[in-house]
Design a protein around this motif. Structure first.
Motif, PDB file in Angstrom:
ATOM      1  N   GLU A  90      -2.745  -6.179  -1.677  1.00  0.00           N
ATOM      2  CA  GLU A  90      -1.311  -5.890  -1.891  1.00  0.00           C
ATOM      3  C   GLU A  90      -0.807  -4.964  -0.796  1.00  0.00           C
ATOM      4  OE1 GLU A  90      -0.216  -4.247  -5.694  1.00  0.00           O
ATOM      5  OE2 GLU A  90       1.892  -4.133  -5.156  1.00  0.00           O
ATOM      6  N   PRO A  91       0.252  -5.384  -0.111  1.00  0.00           N
ATOM      7  CA  PRO A  91       0.773  -4.557   0.970  1.00  0.00           C
ATOM      8  C   PRO A  91       1.255  -3.212   0.451  1.00  0.00           C
ATOM      9  CG  PRO A  91       1.783  -6.747   0.983  1.00  0.00           C
ATOM     10  CD  PRO A  91       1.036  -6.612  -0.308  1.00  0.00           C
ATOM     11  N   VAL A  92       1.011  -2.176   1.222  1.00  0.00           N
ATOM     12  CA  VAL A  92       1.532  -0.854   0.892  1.00  0.00           C
ATOM     13  C   VAL A  92       3.018  -0.844   1.225  1.00  0.00           C
ATOM     14  CG1 VAL A  92       1.356   1.594   1.453  1.00  0.00           C
ATOM     15  CG2 VAL A  92      -0.702   0.173   1.355  1.00  0.00           C
ATOM     16  N   GLU A  93       3.795  -0.093   0.458  1.00  0.00           N
ATOM     17  CA  GLU A  93       5.236  -0.015   0.731  1.00  0.00           C
ATOM     18  C   GLU A  93       5.456   0.388   2.184  1.00  0.00           C
ATOM     19  OE1 GLU A  93       7.349  -0.992  -1.734  1.00  0.00           O
ATOM     20  OE2 GLU A  93       5.353  -1.496  -2.411  1.00  0.00           O
ATOM     21  N   PRO A  94       6.421  -0.282   2.851  1.00  0.00           N
ATOM     22  CA  PRO A  94       6.679   0.058   4.255  1.00  0.00           C
ATOM     23  C   PRO A  94       7.376   1.423   4.376  1.00  0.00           C
ATOM     24  CG  PRO A  94       8.129  -1.727   3.529  1.00  0.00           C
ATOM     25  CD  PRO A  94       7.256  -1.370   2.360  1.00  0.00           C
ATOM     26  N   LEU A 108      -6.456 -15.338  -6.490  1.00  0.00           N
ATOM     27  CA  LEU A 108      -5.638 -14.325  -7.175  1.00  0.00           C
ATOM     28  C   LEU A 108      -6.166 -12.909  -6.938  1.00  0.00           C
ATOM     29  CD1 LEU A 108      -3.378 -13.510  -9.138  1.00  0.00           C
ATOM     30  CD2 LEU A 108      -4.985 -13.883 -11.024  1.00  0.00           C
ATOM     31  N   LEU A 143      -5.478 -11.757  -3.480  1.00  0.00           N
ATOM     32  CA  LEU A 143      -4.055 -11.429  -3.347  1.00  0.00           C
ATOM     33  C   LEU A 143      -3.778 -10.016  -3.837  1.00  0.00           C
ATOM     34  CD1 LEU A 143      -1.097 -12.632  -2.920  1.00  0.00           C
ATOM     35  CD2 LEU A 143      -1.149 -13.114  -5.359  1.00  0.00           C
ATOM     36  N   LEU A 144      -4.378  -9.648  -4.967  1.00  0.00           N
ATOM     37  CA  LEU A 144      -4.174  -8.311  -5.527  1.00  0.00           C
ATOM     38  C   LEU A 144      -4.861  -7.247  -4.685  1.00  0.00           C
ATOM     39  CD1 LEU A 144      -4.788  -9.215  -9.251  1.00  0.00           C
ATOM     40  CD2 LEU A 144      -2.597  -8.620  -8.214  1.00  0.00           C
ATOM     41  N   ARG A 152      -1.558  -3.496 -13.000  1.00  0.00           N
ATOM     42  CA  ARG A 152      -2.061  -4.016 -11.723  1.00  0.00           C
ATOM     43  C   ARG A 152      -3.025  -3.016 -11.083  1.00  0.00           C
ATOM     44  NH1 ARG A 152       2.630  -5.215  -9.976  1.00  0.00           N
ATOM     45  NH2 ARG A 152       2.923  -3.941  -8.132  1.00  0.00           N
TER      46      ARG A 152
END
Lengths: 103, 103
Positions: free
Chosen positions: A99-103, A92, A95-96, A25
């Motif tokens: 991608e949300p960053v980890e909270p 698509l 969307l990639l 990814r």
């Protein structure tokens, strides 16, 4: 070098399988960010994996139809199949990209 | 029943892994199509798999955060986490909804 699917042959299953892996990814996300679409070498993404694992990852991406890969002698050049992905799976890439960053 | 992630905990990797499987993707596509959001039983999707495989598929969907599952005694009720998925991964449900049919 294995066969790459045509646009009509792109299937969501293999595409999602390819994108489920974080290293693969990241390659696609790196390619999405470069709007010039310049060819990249497989090593230029700096994946923290062995050479054979890297080759495997690019094979999966290629066979899913996400990247085009050409032999350049002692290396290979990779480009994102941006228009084809976008025409077959609208949204698509966006969307990639987001991608949300980890909270 | 395993823990379901909160909206903030939803991660693209597990979501894509869950959706890479055609049976699991079909469950989500079925749920997307029903705009009433009515609760479904696990058996109602008619997956051509064993009971244990079906349980596994729903566990993967639940742990990825795609479905909410509640115990109803001798069965369990499944709903799509539509708003949460849409808020965290805009465009994902639409992408699945419009999966191209094989040429």
């Amino acid at each position: 070098m294995s066969i790459e699917p045509t646009t009509d042959e792109l299937e969501l299953g293999p595409v999602l399988t390819a994108l489920a892996d974080p290293h693969r990814r990241r390659v696609i996300q790196d390619l999405i960010e470069d709007s010039t679409g310049a060819e990249r070498t497989c090593t230029s993404f700096g994946l923290p994996v062995s050479k054979s694992t890297r080759s495997h990852h690019f094979k999966v991406l290629r066979e899913a139809g996400l990247v085009h890969q050409v032999d350049r002698g002692n290396m290979s050049g990779v480009t994102l199949r941006r228009e084809e992905i976008e025409s077959r799976f609208p949204g698509l890439l966006e969307l990639l990209r987001s991608e949300p960053v980890e909270p």
